[in-house]
Design an enzyme around this catalytic site. Sequence first.
Site, PDB file in Angstrom:
ATOM      1  N   ASP A   1      -1.094   5.289  -6.561  1.00  0.00           N
ATOM      2  CA  ASP A   1       0.304   5.157  -6.133  1.00  0.00           C
ATOM      3  C   ASP A   1       1.148   6.364  -6.514  1.00  0.00           C
ATOM      4  O   ASP A   1       2.148   6.664  -5.866  1.00  0.00           O
ATOM      5  CB  ASP A   1       0.917   3.884  -6.712  1.00  0.00           C
ATOM      6  CG  ASP A   1       0.370   2.663  -5.985  1.00  0.00           C
ATOM      7  OD1 ASP A   1      -0.725   2.217  -6.339  1.00  0.00           O
ATOM      8  OD2 ASP A   1       1.026   2.208  -5.017  1.00  0.00           O
TER       9      ASP A   1
ATOM     10  N   LYS B   1      -2.819   0.102  -9.072  1.00  0.00           N
ATOM     11  CA  LYS B   1      -2.720  -1.352  -9.266  1.00  0.00           C
ATOM     12  C   LYS B   1      -3.158  -1.760 -10.669  1.00  0.00           C
ATOM     13  O   LYS B   1      -4.147  -1.250 -11.196  1.00  0.00           O
ATOM     14  CB  LYS B   1      -3.586  -2.036  -8.195  1.00  0.00           C
ATOM     15  CG  LYS B   1      -3.638  -3.547  -8.248  1.00  0.00           C
ATOM     16  CD  LYS B   1      -2.277  -4.200  -8.250  1.00  0.00           C
ATOM     17  CE  LYS B   1      -1.421  -3.779  -7.079  1.00  0.00           C
ATOM     18  NZ  LYS B   1       0.009  -4.186  -7.251  1.00  0.00           N
TER      19      LYS B   1
ATOM     20  N   GLY C   1       0.857  -1.187   0.000  1.00  0.00           N
ATOM     21  CA  GLY C   1       0.000   0.000   0.000  1.00  0.00           C
ATOM     22  C   GLY C   1       0.888   1.231   0.000  1.00  0.00           C
ATOM     23  O   GLY C   1       1.836   1.320   0.791  1.00  0.00           O
TER      24      GLY C   1
HETATM   25  O1  MRU Z   1       1.105  -3.633  -4.821  1.00  0.00           O
HETATM   26  P1  MRU Z   1       0.300  -2.984  -3.737  1.00  0.00           P
HETATM   27  O2  MRU Z   1      -0.643  -3.914  -3.064  1.00  0.00           O
HETATM   28  O3  MRU Z   1       1.164  -2.193  -2.781  1.00  0.00           O
HETATM   29  O4  MRU Z   1      -0.599  -1.906  -4.529  1.00  0.00           O
HETATM   30  C1  MRU Z   1      -1.465  -1.085  -3.801  1.00  0.00           C
HETATM   31  C2  MRU Z   1      -2.277  -0.193  -4.643  1.00  0.00           C
HETATM   32  O5  MRU Z   1      -2.149  -0.142  -5.842  1.00  0.00           O
HETATM   33  C3  MRU Z   1      -3.209   0.751  -3.927  1.00  0.00           C
HETATM   34  O6  MRU Z   1      -4.335   1.010  -4.693  1.00  0.00           O
HETATM   35  C4  MRU Z   1      -2.463   2.056  -3.650  1.00  0.00           C
HETATM   36  O7  MRU Z   1      -1.206   1.816  -3.125  1.00  0.00           O
HETATM   37  C5  MRU Z   1      -3.223   2.946  -2.716  1.00  0.00           C
HETATM   38  S1  MRU Z   1      -3.262   2.332  -1.045  1.00  0.00           S
HETATM   39  C6  MRU Z   1      -4.058   3.522  -0.116  1.00  0.00           C
END
Ligand code: MRU
Length: 341
Positions: free
Chosen positions: A230, A241, A52
């Site tokens: 992100d 994601k 996250g």
């Molecule tokens: O690969 P991850 O599980 O870290 O990806 C997370 C995401 O893409 C979330 O949508 C993003 O980090 C926002 S979390 C508040």
Amino acid sequence: MNPLDRRATSLRFIDQRLDILDQRLLPHEERWHRCDTPDELIGHIHSLAVRGAPLIGIAASLMVAQRALAGIPASQLLDELEALRASRPTAVNLMNYLDRLRPLLQQGADAAHIASCALAIFDQDQALCQAIGEAGLSVIPSASRVLTHCNTGSLATAGIGTALGIITLAHARGLKPNVWVDETRPLLQGSRLTAWELARADVPHRLICDNMAASLMAAGEVDLVLVGADRIAANGDTANKIGTYGLAVLAHHHKIPFYFAAPVTTIDPACPNGAAITIEQRQPDEVRGAKTAGGELLFSPPGTAVSNPAFDVTPASLISAWITDRGVHRQASELPVGDPY
Ligand code: MRU
């Protein structure tokens, strides 16, 4: 409580030591790991035990605090900070937070000062999540059917979350949201983590495979799409994601509003557009199969060639609005610039 202690759903900083909840094992097991060294934390970030966008930055900042409080010299701390900063390439929160700590190390600030800055990052994220939640209520009509992707809740932040924080706050305020939870292949953050969080918060939800969104939209079963981010580039192009871009195309085709929710710390004014965002490529076995409690399960012939980008970029033209801690921004030019904290 010790004033230096902090607790979140998936992270604890107690007695100057960092523990993380292993998100790979959820929803079946809640196992905590003590992180003694930056290398241990980097391993957990690589494996997505800690994941996250905000959370990886907060965990890395608290690790720097832990090491400073343990008396590690500044020159070594600076090397450790750079290694933590490079642990994942796409989410900009990680870089933003560590860039706040770097000058303190360079100036020889004492450990208490470094720790208080790291704790402020934790506290700020909690406050930003709450503000995003409040701002986002205005885009959630009563009884709406909201489709979300990946996990953006309390597991991914120090607070209530971003997109999922809006949804759980809407539920708490009686707006009766009903959530479509995209399973989010290949690592299933939707089915493992978002479904777990929504069940704990008693929010009505139904799990779907990623390839079901189009037909649900065509059937008029989705009122809006709400996801986290992100990195948001200066022109509004937004990385999230893998699978998010596809949802934005589908939402545009079906004339359904599509929203990103993120704190101001996810905006990268130095990044001109989506093409400049580095997209993390992950291990092929994540796509060839899945890790289960019983071991590794391969769906495909061993050695099958794979592409596994962890994120994609949604162009600004497909985005109805960005919801940040400062409000709802319908144009990229309205996005708050810079990190004033
Ligand atoms: O690969 P991850 O599980 O870290 O990806 C997370 C995401 O893409 C979330 O949508 C993003 O980090 C926002 S979390 C508040």
